[in-house]
Structures are given as C-alpha cells and as structure tokens.
Design an enzyme around this catalytic site. Structure first.
Site, mmCIF file in Angstrom:
data_model
loop_
_atom_site.group_PDB
_atom_site.id
_atom_site.type_symbol
_atom_site.label_atom_id
_atom_site.label_comp_id
_atom_site.label_asym_id
_atom_site.label_seq_id
_atom_site.Cartn_x
_atom_site.Cartn_y
_atom_site.Cartn_z
ATOM 1 N N LYS A 268 0.953 -1.329 0.012
ATOM 2 C CA LYS A 268 -0.027 -0.073 -0.029
ATOM 3 C C LYS A 268 0.896 1.223 -0.140
ATOM 4 C CE LYS A 268 -3.792 -2.062 2.819
ATOM 5 N NZ LYS A 268 -4.878 -1.810 1.694
ATOM 6 N N ARG A 342 -9.973 -12.052 2.192
ATOM 7 C CA ARG A 342 -11.055 -13.267 1.482
ATOM 8 C C ARG A 342 -10.503 -14.410 1.720
ATOM 9 N NH1 ARG A 342 -11.477 -10.190 -4.137
ATOM 10 N NH2 ARG A 342 -11.618 -8.387 -2.554
#
Length: 486
Positions: A268, A342
């Site tokens: 990020k 996920r």
C-alpha cells in the site's frame, strides 16, 4: 475513560452529578421531563425550544451556577428519519454523547427519553459508539469518570435496561477498543490471548486454536499463506457455545482478523496504509457478538471463528503468481496480495461448514473499500444466498442501530471475474468496475457453494472505522440477527 452504571432509581443518578445529558426528540424535550432533578426540567425545555436543528439533530449546553446539576446538555433527535435509518437515531446520539464530553466530569448522567421502547437498543448502540474506551492521551490517564444511564418511557416512567443490553453495550465499546489498539500490541497472538481470557470463564464454551504450520497441515492454506511472513504466527481460534438442550440452527460467526495490512508485496502507498489496524474490525465484531450470545444463554449452538493474521512483508511472504490450496480444496492463483482478507474468510467459512457442521454462517469483514462507494459510511453491505436471511439482517440492523443494505448475489455475473488459466480461480477481479463488493463476496461463496448452508456476508469497511476511530460496529447487528433465528 468512562465507566457506565445503570441505577435503579433516578434519585441515585442525580446524586453528585456534575453533567446531565438529556437525549430525546426536540418536541418531547420542549414539553418538559418531569423526572429530572430540581431546576433541570425548565433548563432542558428552554434549551430544546431555542435550539435550531435539522435532520442531523443538535446539541445545546447551559451552565447552571448553583444549580442541582452544574451543567445541563440536551441532545435533540429529529422527529422523523428516512426508512433506511434506525428510528432510535444512533448516528445522532453518538455525536451528541461525544460532543457533550461527559468524561470531563467525575460523575455524569445520561437520560434517554424514549418514545417507543423498541427504539432503546439502537439508542444504546449510539451511546456505546460515543464513549470509546481506548485513550492513550495524557488526559486519558486521569481518574475514571462514572456515567449513569437512565431510560424514561413516554410517560417519564423508568424503563429497565436488561443485563443482556448492558453486556451488549460493553461488548460494542470493547470491540472499538480492539480496533483502536496499535497493531504492534494487538498482533494475532495477542488477539487470540485476549479472546481466550474473555471466553474461558464462560459456561458451556469450548476453545480450540490452530496456529503456524499446523494451519497448513489442516488444509487452511489461505490463513497460513497470508500470515506466514509475520513475526506473530497466523492462527484460527475456534470457540463453540453449546446450550444444555440446543434447538434451532447451528450458527457460525466468522471474522476477518488481519491485525495489520501492509498490502503484502503489492505494498500500500502512503495514505492508504495508515489506519490498517482497523482491518480486524470484522473479527472484533463477531468476537463481541459471540460473547454477548454465550453470556445471555441463547438456545442454539453458536460457534466463533477468528481468522487471525498479519499481512506482513518478509522473505516468507506469499507472492503474486503463487497458488494456494484453501480448506475447500480449491486452488487460488494470487494476483493481488492486498486482497488477503477473502483468503482468510474462505478458510474460516469452509471450516465452519465442513468441520463444524454449522448450517447458518455469518461472516463480518472490512473486506472492500468499494463497500463505501456502494452503501456509504453508515450502512454495511450485505450479500446473501438466502432472501429470508438477507431480510433478517436488514431488520436486525434497523432494530439494533447497526444499519445494513443488501447488494446483489449473482454468481452467474461475478464468478467469471476470478478466472485463472492455471488454478480454480484468482483472488482478485479482472474488472474492478463490476460490483467489486459483490464480487468479493462471490469469492467467499465459491468456497462453500457445494454445501447446504445459509450464508450472510457483512462488509463493514465503512461503518467500523470512522473519524480514525473504531466504532464497535457489527456487535449489535450480529447479536440481534442470531437472536432472531432462535
């Protein structure tokens, strides 16, 4: 920091009170509240009459030199709200409680003037959001403030706040505290340790923990793959509450617990990594809900699965182009190391369905930034394979104050986004403009689609983290949703 008490009579709430906050509809407060201490009723009425407020409510304060209560504040609720909001207006109450700065007094009292007792749970959710526990400021080290909570009905009669509601308020505040805790202090091991400490004293609750390489040996390749580069090993903490005579479905609460998310090797950028301690907000929510449900003795079997990992960078990091085998047996080609949550949840859901035999699954996660685009900062997104369960979640959100709004469940439209030439699927979509939040949920569903479970997914990225603080969102929603299944 504030300690909440729930007196059984108004008289004890006024004793020594330095700040009185009265919350209710503007027209109700303008008429007067007879149960208030001497002199306070007139002040509340005057403040309510003079304050200007719209859809967002208002707060007004008056100093009362020599009065029975030195400071009086009113939190004015609008008389109407949209059908997509909770009638108890927890959004307005949270701002009112926070803005009143009750902890500046050693003793304060909050009085809810309730038009309909069914609105009280949502109002208490707003209270919990407005009184965060975590405070590392120099002022936060000062003596603990005591805040008394009273609820008055339409005729100014005292309403009882049940012990289960008190426990729920505490769990909401505690979930927010976990989200606010710095990630170096709350790594996967520390989170699991805190969970064990809270759960071990509860009756009829059993615990199991799988960590480090044992995850891989148990087929939990998603949790292990994401967290294996971190100093604190990844883990799956499983708790199950078994009532003496269980009835109804076996419900599993599965939470994404990424204690810090660097984005992995898809690192990020600055501005996107700050605040990523909140990426365990889903795990905090299901942990809090499970504690409330087990403590209150719900009649059904309930399991908790905390999927805990730090998405760290190191020589052992999982990489783009790696292929992980998840608990479902399906293989996943990694095309985005920042789509890690996920992978954890897919393992947790599969374990709940296949290893525990749960028949109703709820998962909660700060899963996609796209959730804020789809449903905003105040409504979590819900995706479900079952229309009745979807409706139950929406109704539970209205009642509890943790609002949700459904998104499409359409495997025929979304599964193709994950197509891989070398594995069963990839972990991130091909077209980022095609309902990203629904697609992320679809990835989860694809790992339990061969089971008979009813499944509700809650993407709470927006409402769980507001103003750079945890809110405790999800505890009230999931507690109410499970209770409605009984």
């Amino acid at each position: 920091m504030a300690r909440l008490t729930f007196p059984t009579s108004p008289r004890s709430a006024w004793r020594g009170c330095g700040h009185l906050l009265v919350i209710g509809r503007g027209d109700r407060l303008e008429r007067g509240v007879s149960s208030l201490p001497d002199g306070a009723e007139d002040i509340v009425s005057q403040l309510a009459a003079e304050a200007k407020f719209g859809r967002g409510g208002a707060v007004a304060t008056s100093l009362v030199p020599g009065g029975a209560v030195p400071r009086v504040t009113v939190g004015l609720l609008p008389s109407t709200s949209s059908r997509y909001n909770a009638r108890g207006r927890p959004d307005v109450i949270a701002r009112a409680v926070s803005g009143a700065r009750l902890t500046r007094s050693d003793r304060a009292t909050v009085v809810f003037c309730v038009e309909d007792p069914a609105d009280l749970p949502a109002m208490l959710t707003g209270l919990a959001r407005g009184l965060p526990l975590f405070d590392r400021t120099s002022q936060g080290r000062s003596a603990e403030a005591k805040i008394s909570i009273l609820a008055l009905g339409p005729e100014d009669e005292l309403l009882k706040i049940e012990s289960s509601e008190r426990t729920r308020i505490g769990a909401v505040r505690d979930a927010a505290r976990l989200v606010d805790t710095p990630p170096t202090e709350l790594d996967p091991e520390a989170f699991a340790k805190e969970a064990r400490k809270a759960l071990e004293p509860l009756k009829r609750v059993s615990l199991k923990e799988i960590s480090g390489p044992a995850l891989a040996r148990n087929g939990l390749g998603g949790i292990f793959g994401v967290g294996k580069a971190a100093v604190s090993p990844p883990r799956l903490l499983i708790a199950t509450y078994r009532p003496t005579r269980p009835r109804g479905p076996h419900v599993a609460l599965v939470g994404k617990g990424v204690t810090f998310d660097t984005g992995g090797l898809h690192l990020k950028g600055r501005g996107s990594m700050e605040g990523m301690k909140c990426d365990m907000g889903g795990a905090a929510a299901v942990f809090g809900a499970f504690r409330v449900l087990a403590d209150s003795g719900v009649p059904m079997q309930v399991s908790l699965l905390l999927c805990l990992a730090e998405n760290a960078i190191g020589p052992a990091s999982y990489k783009p182009d790696d292929i992980l085998t998840l608990h479902s047996g399906k293989t996943v080609e990694i095309n985005n190391t920042d789509a890690e949550g996920r992978l954890l949840l897919a393992d947790g859901l599969s374990w709940a369905a296949r290893s525990l035999g749960a028949t109703v699954l709820f998962d909660a996660a700060t899963l996609t930034g796209a959730q804020l685009v789809a449903t905003g900062a105040n409504h979590a997104a819900v995706v479900s394979n079952d229309a009745d369960l979807e409706e139950l979640l929406v109704e539970a959100g209205q009642a509890s104050g943790d609002l949700v709004h459904p998104l499409p469940f359409a495997p025929e439209f979304y599964q193709a986004e994950f197509k891989s030439p070398v594995a069963d699927m990839r972990n991130s979509v091909k077209n980022r403009a095609n309902a990203q939040s629904s697609c992320a949920a679809q990835f989860l569903w694809s790992h339990i689609d061969d089971t008979d479970v009813r499944w509700g997914h809650v993407d709470l990225a927006g409402p769980a983290w507001q103003g750079d603080r945890g809110t405790g969102y999800g505890v009230s929603l999931l507690t109410e949703a499970v209770r409605r299944l009984a």
